[in-house]
Design an enzyme around this catalytic site. Structure first.
Site, PDB file in Angstrom:
ATOM      1  N   ASP A 176      -9.044  -5.685   4.777  1.00  0.00           N
ATOM      2  CA  ASP A 176      -8.559  -4.319   4.936  1.00  0.00           C
ATOM      3  C   ASP A 176      -7.853  -4.352   6.275  1.00  0.00           C
ATOM      4  O   ASP A 176      -8.507  -4.392   7.327  1.00  0.00           O
ATOM      5  CB  ASP A 176      -9.716  -3.309   4.965  1.00  0.00           C
ATOM      6  CG  ASP A 176      -9.181  -1.888   5.041  1.00  0.00           C
ATOM      7  OD1 ASP A 176      -8.182  -1.673   5.746  1.00  0.00           O
ATOM      8  OD2 ASP A 176      -9.754  -0.989   4.401  1.00  0.00           O
ATOM      9  N   HIS A 177      -6.528  -4.356   6.251  1.00  0.00           N
ATOM     10  CA  HIS A 177      -5.819  -4.657   7.500  1.00  0.00           C
ATOM     11  C   HIS A 177      -6.042  -3.590   8.575  1.00  0.00           C
ATOM     12  O   HIS A 177      -5.799  -3.844   9.747  1.00  0.00           O
ATOM     13  CB  HIS A 177      -4.328  -4.929   7.259  1.00  0.00           C
ATOM     14  CG  HIS A 177      -3.534  -3.727   6.897  1.00  0.00           C
ATOM     15  ND1 HIS A 177      -3.424  -3.267   5.622  1.00  0.00           N
ATOM     16  CD2 HIS A 177      -2.809  -2.883   7.656  1.00  0.00           C
ATOM     17  CE1 HIS A 177      -2.663  -2.190   5.606  1.00  0.00           C
ATOM     18  NE2 HIS A 177      -2.280  -1.935   6.829  1.00  0.00           N
ATOM     19  N   LYS A 229       1.688  10.676   1.579  1.00  0.00           N
ATOM     20  CA  LYS A 229       3.040  10.124   1.741  1.00  0.00           C
ATOM     21  C   LYS A 229       4.030  11.267   1.897  1.00  0.00           C
ATOM     22  O   LYS A 229       3.758  12.387   1.496  1.00  0.00           O
ATOM     23  CB  LYS A 229       3.398   9.292   0.520  1.00  0.00           C
ATOM     24  CG  LYS A 229       2.504   8.068   0.404  1.00  0.00           C
ATOM     25  CD  LYS A 229       3.078   7.043  -0.527  1.00  0.00           C
ATOM     26  CE  LYS A 229       2.291   5.764  -0.480  1.00  0.00           C
ATOM     27  NZ  LYS A 229       2.511   4.993   0.741  1.00  0.00           N
ATOM     28  N   GLU A 257       1.927   9.151   6.265  1.00  0.00           N
ATOM     29  CA  GLU A 257       3.112   8.308   6.169  1.00  0.00           C
ATOM     30  C   GLU A 257       4.329   9.190   5.929  1.00  0.00           C
ATOM     31  O   GLU A 257       4.228  10.214   5.250  1.00  0.00           O
ATOM     32  CB  GLU A 257       2.964   7.320   5.009  1.00  0.00           C
ATOM     33  CG  GLU A 257       1.858   6.314   5.220  1.00  0.00           C
ATOM     34  CD  GLU A 257       1.681   5.427   3.999  1.00  0.00           C
ATOM     35  OE1 GLU A 257       2.244   4.334   3.997  1.00  0.00           O
ATOM     36  OE2 GLU A 257       0.999   5.853   3.061  1.00  0.00           O
ATOM     37  N   ARG A 293       4.781 -19.440  -7.933  1.00  0.00           N
ATOM     38  CA  ARG A 293       5.431 -19.822  -9.179  1.00  0.00           C
ATOM     39  C   ARG A 293       6.915 -20.147  -8.968  1.00  0.00           C
ATOM     40  O   ARG A 293       7.484 -20.934  -9.706  1.00  0.00           O
ATOM     41  CB  ARG A 293       5.297 -18.641 -10.147  1.00  0.00           C
ATOM     42  CG  ARG A 293       5.337 -19.012 -11.578  1.00  0.00           C
ATOM     43  CD  ARG A 293       4.968 -17.831 -12.420  1.00  0.00           C
ATOM     44  NE  ARG A 293       5.397 -16.550 -11.850  1.00  0.00           N
ATOM     45  CZ  ARG A 293       5.231 -15.389 -12.443  1.00  0.00           C
ATOM     46  NH1 ARG A 293       4.636 -15.333 -13.610  1.00  0.00           N
ATOM     47  NH2 ARG A 293       5.634 -14.263 -11.891  1.00  0.00           N
ATOM     48  N   LYS A 351      -6.563  -3.769  13.222  1.00  0.00           N
ATOM     49  CA  LYS A 351      -5.777  -3.059  14.236  1.00  0.00           C
ATOM     50  C   LYS A 351      -6.539  -3.028  15.551  1.00  0.00           C
ATOM     51  O   LYS A 351      -7.742  -2.784  15.579  1.00  0.00           O
ATOM     52  CB  LYS A 351      -5.475  -1.624  13.779  1.00  0.00           C
ATOM     53  CG  LYS A 351      -4.426  -1.577  12.679  1.00  0.00           C
ATOM     54  CD  LYS A 351      -4.105  -0.144  12.336  1.00  0.00           C
ATOM     55  CE  LYS A 351      -3.103  -0.079  11.195  1.00  0.00           C
ATOM     56  NZ  LYS A 351      -1.761  -0.504  11.577  1.00  0.00           N
ATOM     57  N   HIS A 359      -9.085   2.199   3.475  1.00  0.00           N
ATOM     58  CA  HIS A 359      -8.724   2.359   4.890  1.00  0.00           C
ATOM     59  C   HIS A 359      -9.451   3.524   5.569  1.00  0.00           C
ATOM     60  O   HIS A 359     -10.045   3.368   6.637  1.00  0.00           O
ATOM     61  CB  HIS A 359      -7.214   2.567   5.049  1.00  0.00           C
ATOM     62  CG  HIS A 359      -6.390   1.481   4.422  1.00  0.00           C
ATOM     63  ND1 HIS A 359      -6.725   0.151   4.516  1.00  0.00           N
ATOM     64  CD2 HIS A 359      -5.247   1.527   3.710  1.00  0.00           C
ATOM     65  CE1 HIS A 359      -5.813  -0.563   3.877  1.00  0.00           C
ATOM     66  NE2 HIS A 359      -4.917   0.243   3.368  1.00  0.00           N
ATOM     67  N   ASP A 366      -5.780   4.281  -3.248  1.00  0.00           N
ATOM     68  CA  ASP A 366      -4.944   3.395  -2.437  1.00  0.00           C
ATOM     69  C   ASP A 366      -5.310   3.457  -0.957  1.00  0.00           C
ATOM     70  O   ASP A 366      -5.131   2.474  -0.231  1.00  0.00           O
ATOM     71  CB  ASP A 366      -3.467   3.795  -2.630  1.00  0.00           C
ATOM     72  CG  ASP A 366      -2.512   2.762  -2.059  1.00  0.00           C
ATOM     73  OD1 ASP A 366      -2.703   1.563  -2.342  1.00  0.00           O
ATOM     74  OD2 ASP A 366      -1.572   3.141  -1.326  1.00  0.00           O
ATOM     75  N   LYS A 411      -6.155  -6.252  -1.004  1.00  0.00           N
ATOM     76  CA  LYS A 411      -6.354  -5.044  -1.795  1.00  0.00           C
ATOM     77  C   LYS A 411      -5.292  -4.980  -2.885  1.00  0.00           C
ATOM     78  O   LYS A 411      -4.235  -5.581  -2.687  1.00  0.00           O
ATOM     79  CB  LYS A 411      -6.331  -3.822  -0.890  1.00  0.00           C
ATOM     80  CG  LYS A 411      -4.940  -3.269  -0.592  1.00  0.00           C
ATOM     81  CD  LYS A 411      -5.031  -1.905   0.050  1.00  0.00           C
ATOM     82  CE  LYS A 411      -3.739  -1.173  -0.128  1.00  0.00           C
ATOM     83  NZ  LYS A 411      -3.625   0.104   0.512  1.00  0.00           N
TER      84      LYS A 411
HETATM   85  P1  NAD Z   1       4.858  -9.901  -4.903  1.00  0.00           P
HETATM   86  O1  NAD Z   1       5.020  -9.455  -6.309  1.00  0.00           O
HETATM   87  O2  NAD Z   1       5.958  -9.646  -3.937  1.00  0.00           O
HETATM   88  O3  NAD Z   1       4.589 -11.475  -4.882  1.00  0.00           O
HETATM   89  C1  NAD Z   1       3.754 -12.098  -5.808  1.00  0.00           C
HETATM   90  C2  NAD Z   1       3.679 -13.582  -5.513  1.00  0.00           C
HETATM   91  O4  NAD Z   1       2.802 -14.158  -6.476  1.00  0.00           O
HETATM   92  C3  NAD Z   1       4.996 -14.333  -5.617  1.00  0.00           C
HETATM   93  O5  NAD Z   1       5.037 -15.340  -4.632  1.00  0.00           O
HETATM   94  C4  NAD Z   1       4.904 -14.991  -7.006  1.00  0.00           C
HETATM   95  O6  NAD Z   1       5.660 -16.195  -7.106  1.00  0.00           O
HETATM   96  C5  NAD Z   1       3.424 -15.288  -7.061  1.00  0.00           C
HETATM   97  N1  NAD Z   1       2.953 -15.438  -8.448  1.00  0.00           N
HETATM   98  C6  NAD Z   1       3.015 -14.532  -9.449  1.00  0.00           C
HETATM   99  N2  NAD Z   1       2.486 -15.060 -10.581  1.00  0.00           N
HETATM  100  C7  NAD Z   1       2.079 -16.313 -10.281  1.00  0.00           C
HETATM  101  C8  NAD Z   1       1.461 -17.352 -10.997  1.00  0.00           C
HETATM  102  N3  NAD Z   1       1.160 -17.233 -12.286  1.00  0.00           N
HETATM  103  N4  NAD Z   1       1.175 -18.491 -10.355  1.00  0.00           N
HETATM  104  C9  NAD Z   1       1.484 -18.656  -9.058  1.00  0.00           C
HETATM  105  N5  NAD Z   1       2.070 -17.711  -8.305  1.00  0.00           N
HETATM  106  C10 NAD Z   1       2.376 -16.552  -8.917  1.00  0.00           C
HETATM  107  O7  NAD Z   1       3.481  -9.280  -4.402  1.00  0.00           O
HETATM  108  P2  NAD Z   1       3.064  -8.892  -2.894  1.00  0.00           P
HETATM  109  O8  NAD Z   1       3.640  -7.547  -2.574  1.00  0.00           O
HETATM  110  O9  NAD Z   1       3.373 -10.005  -1.981  1.00  0.00           O
HETATM  111  O10 NAD Z   1       1.495  -8.662  -3.041  1.00  0.00           O
HETATM  112  C11 NAD Z   1       0.579  -9.724  -3.147  1.00  0.00           C
HETATM  113  C12 NAD Z   1      -0.837  -9.147  -3.140  1.00  0.00           C
HETATM  114  O11 NAD Z   1      -1.048  -8.480  -1.913  1.00  0.00           O
HETATM  115  C13 NAD Z   1      -1.083  -8.113  -4.239  1.00  0.00           C
HETATM  116  O12 NAD Z   1      -2.435  -8.192  -4.649  1.00  0.00           O
HETATM  117  C14 NAD Z   1      -0.861  -6.790  -3.511  1.00  0.00           C
HETATM  118  O13 NAD Z   1      -1.579  -5.734  -4.099  1.00  0.00           O
HETATM  119  C15 NAD Z   1      -1.414  -7.128  -2.140  1.00  0.00           C
HETATM  120  N6  NAD Z   1      -0.869  -6.295  -1.068  1.00  0.00           N
HETATM  121  C16 NAD Z   1       0.455  -6.276  -0.811  1.00  0.00           C
HETATM  122  C17 NAD Z   1       0.945  -5.486   0.222  1.00  0.00           C
HETATM  123  C18 NAD Z   1       2.412  -5.459   0.568  1.00  0.00           C
HETATM  124  O14 NAD Z   1       2.756  -4.778   1.535  1.00  0.00           O
HETATM  125  N7  NAD Z   1       3.265  -6.164  -0.142  1.00  0.00           N
HETATM  126  C19 NAD Z   1       0.053  -4.716   0.993  1.00  0.00           C
HETATM  127  C20 NAD Z   1      -1.312  -4.773   0.715  1.00  0.00           C
HETATM  128  C21 NAD Z   1      -1.757  -5.572  -0.319  1.00  0.00           C
END
Ligand code: NAD
Length: 482
Positions: free
Chosen positions: A176-177, A330, A215, A51, A181, A239, A234, A147
Site C-alpha cells: 500500500d504505497h 476524484k 484528487e 509478455r 510516504k 489507503h 479503490d 493492489k
Molecule cells: P499494465 O496493463 O500497464 O501492465 C501489465 C503488464 O503485465 C505488462 O508488462 C504486460 O506485458 C504484463 N502481462 C500481461 N499479461 C501477461 C502474461 N500473461 N504474462 C506475462 N506478463 C503479462 O498494468 P499496470 O498499470 O502496470 O498495473 C500492474 C499492477 O499494478 C496491476 O495489478 C494494477 O492494479 C497495479 N497497480 C497499478 C497502478 C498504476 O498506477 N499503474 C497503481 C496501483 C496498482
C-alpha cells in the site's frame, strides 16, 4: 555528515509486468533513484519479465525513457548508463512455458531474490505455480503484490489462500504505497518519538479526526476498472484505512513488523459498523470542457461512486466519543491529502469568547507537499487588548529540512524494504481481510437499497450531503485546497 544510505544486500529483482504502466511510472524510476544514491550494490540485477516481445536493449531503452520522463533534466547521463547496465529482460508468459527456463538461468544463487508481481491479480496464481515448478523460490525469496488485493472479503481470502499455498506469509509483501510516504512514517515518529502528543492523543483531548485524500483528476483512462471498483474499494478499504490505523493505534512495543501490524489490526477490528446515514457517496458531473463520471466510465447508468465520505467510530477506550471522518474523491477542487487531528476547546476561556482563538489542530499533509503543521493560539500583536489569533507552527519538510527534504518516493522506500526483508510497512493477510470485513457491509447496504450516488460539481468540495454529514455534528471539513 553521516551517510543516510543504509546498505542492502546484493539482489535480483524480477519485475513481472516490467513493461507496464506501474513499472514505467514508479518502479523503474524509483530503482534508478536508489541506484543514483549508491544504494544498489554492485552485481544487483533488475530483470523485466513480461509478455511483450523485447530484447534487453529495447527494455533498457524503455527504462531510460521512463527514468527521463519521471526525473527530467535532473538525470546524470553517466549514472543512468550505469543503471541500465544492471537491467535485463526476459519475454515470459505467466500462462504458459515461454521464458521460464531463460529466467531461471539468469538468476544468481547468492543474491536476495524478489519477484514483483506488477500484473493483474488474475495472474498471481499462474505466476506462483510456475515459480514453484521451475524451482525459483528459495526460503528467503520475497514476492511483492500490488493492489487491488481482492474485490471483497471473499476474493481477498481466495487470493490469500492462493499465495499462502506457495509462499510463507513472511515472504509476501502486499504494497500500500501510502505506507511508504515519508509523512505517514513521520506520523509515527511524531506520535511515538515525542512526549508532547501521546498524553493528549485520546478522546479526552481530541474532538475528532479528519482524513482526506482528494484528487483533482477524474478516472482518466481507468474507467473500465474504476466502474467495477469505486472510491470505497479503490481508496477507503486500503489507503484511508491505513492512515486511520496509524492515527488511532496504540503504541507498539517495538517498531517491528508484527508489533506494528498487530496494533493496526486491533484498530480495524475495533471499528464499529457504519450507520447508513453516516455515509455519503457521490459522482462528479460534467463541465463545459470535460466529461462527467458516467461518460468517463462509458456507462450511462453507472451507480459507482467517485466520492465517498463517512463517519466512523473506533470502539475502544481511547477513542470512545471521538469520531473519525474519512473522505476521498476524484475531480475535487485540488489534489490534497491530509490527516487533521482537531483538539477540543480549552475547558474555560479566561479571555472571554470575544477574544477569538480557535482549536488546536495538528495537520499532517501528504499531498501535494509533505509537511506537518500545528495550529496554536497566540495573542494578536499590537495594542487593542487581548485578542487571540491562530498561527501555524510549520514543519514544511522542504523549508525545515533543507537538503534532507528530498523525500524519496514511496516506491523507493518500499522496494528497498523488500530487499532488506522488513515487512513493517506492508499489509499482512489478516489486516487486509479485516479491512474488507468492515467495508463489505457498507457496500452491501448500498446495493440492497440501490443507493444512487449524489452528483457533485467537478472541481468542488464534493456533494453537499458530505458537508451536512459534518455540520449535523456541529463540525466542518477543512476546505480542500485551502
Ligand atoms: P499494465 O496493463 O500497464 O501492465 C501489465 C503488464 O503485465 C505488462 O508488462 C504486460 O506485458 C504484463 N502481462 C500481461 N499479461 C501477461 C502474461 N500473461 N504474462 C506475462 N506478463 C503479462 O498494468 P499496470 O498499470 O502496470 O498495473 C500492474 C499492477 O499494478 C496491476 O495489478 C494494477 O492494479 C497495479 N497497480 C497499478 C497502478 C498504476 O498506477 N499503474 C497503481 C496501483 C496498482
Amino acid at each position: 555528515m553521516v551517510s543516510r544510505i543504509i546498505p542492502v544486500e546484493r539482489f535480483d529483482l524480477i519485475i513481472f509486468g516490467g513493461t507496464g504502466d506501474l513499472a514505467r511510472r514508479k518502479i523503474l524510476p524509483g530503482l534508478f533513484k536508489r541506484f543514483a544514491d549508491g544504494q544498489v550494490p554492485d552485481g544487483s540485477r533488475i530483470i523485466g519479465a513480461a509478455r511483450s516481445e523485447m530484447d534487453r536493449g529495447e527494455f533498457r531503452q524503455f527504462a531510460k525513457d521512463a527514468v527521463i520522463s519521471a526525473q527530467g533534466d535532473a538525470v546524470e547521463p553517466t549514472v543512468l548508463e550505469s543503471f541500465l547496465e544492471a537491467l535485463d529482460y526476459v519475454t515470459i508468459d505467466a500462462l504458459g512455458e515461454i521464458g521460464w527456463s531463460e529466467l531461471s538461468e539468469k538468476l544468481q544463487g547468492d543474491s536476495v531474490r524478489a519477484f514483483y508481481f506488477s500484473v493483474g491479480p488474475s495472474l498471481f496464481d499462474d505466476l506462483a505455480v510456475r515459480l514453484q515448478k521451475h524451482k525459483l523460490v528459495e526460503p528467503d525469496t520475497r514476492i511483492v503484490v500490488e493492489k487491488p488485493f481482492g474485490h471483497d472479503l471473499e476474493t481477498a481470502k481466495a487470493l490469500n489462500k492462493v499465495l499462502s499455498a506457495y509462499f510463507d506469509e513472511s515472504q509476501i509483501y502486499r504494497i500500500d504505497h501510502y505506507l511508504g510516504k515519508e509523512t505517514v512514517q513521520n506520523l509515527m515518529a511524531v506520535r511515538f518519538g515525542n512526549m508532547l502528543f501521546e498524553p493528549l492523543w485520546n478522546s479526552q483531548y481530541i474532538d475528532h479526526v479528519q482524513i482526506t485524500v482528494a484528487e483533482e483528476v477524474g478516472v482518466g483512462g481507468r474507467g473500465g476498472y474504476y466502474d467495477k471498483s469505486g472510491a470505497m474499494r479503490d481508496m477507503v478499504q486500503n489507503h484511508l484505512m491505513q492512515l486511520l490505523c496509524l492515527t488511532a493505534m496504540e503504541p507498539p512495543a517495538k517498531f517491528d513488523p508484527d508489533a506494528v501490524r498487530d496494533e493496526k489490526l486491533k484498530v480495524i477490528r475495533a471499528l464499529d459498523p457504519v450507520e447508513p446515514h453516516h455515509v455519503v457517496r457521490g459522482q462528479y458531473s460534467e463541465t463545459d470542457d470535460e466529461k462527467g463520471f458516467r461518460d468517463d466510465v462509458e456507462n450511462a447508468k453507472s451507480w459507482t461512486e467517485s466520492f465517498v465520505a463517512l463517519r466512523c467510530q473506533v470502539g475502544n477506550w481511547r477513542w470512545s466519543g471521538t469520531p473519525f471522518y474519512l473522505r476521498t474523491g476524484k475531480r475535487l477542487q485540488a489534489r490534497d491529502s491530509e490527516i487533521v487531528v482537531v483538539f477540543k476547546d480549552t475547558p474555560h476561556s479566561i479571555f472571554g469568547a470575544e477574544a477569538g482563538g480557535a482549536r488546536n489542530e495538528l495537520r499532517i499533509q501528504l499531498q501535494p507537499d509533505e509537511g506537518i503543521t500545528l495550529k496554536v493560539t497566540i495573542k494578536e500583536p499590537g495594542p487593542g487588548g487581548m485578542r487571540l489569533m491562530d498561527v501555524p507552527l510549520d514543519m514544511s519538510f522542504a523549508e525545515t529540512l533543507g537538503d534532507h527534504a528530498d523525500t524519496p518516493d514511496a516506491y523507493e522506500r518500499l522496494i528497498m524494504d523488500v530487499i532488506r526483508g522488513n515487512q513493517t510497512l506492508f499489509m499482512r493477510d489478516d489486516e487486509v481481510e479485516a479491512a474488507w470485513a468492515w467495508t463489505d457491509p457498507i457496500i452491501q447496504g448500498w446495493e440492497a437499497v440501490h443507493d444512487v450516488p449524489k452528483p457533485y460539481d467537478s472541481y468542488s468540495q464534493g456533494p453537499t450531503d458530505a458537508m451536512l454529514l459534518m455540520q449535523r455534528d456541529g463540525r466542518e471539513w477543512r476546505e480542500i485546497g485551502a
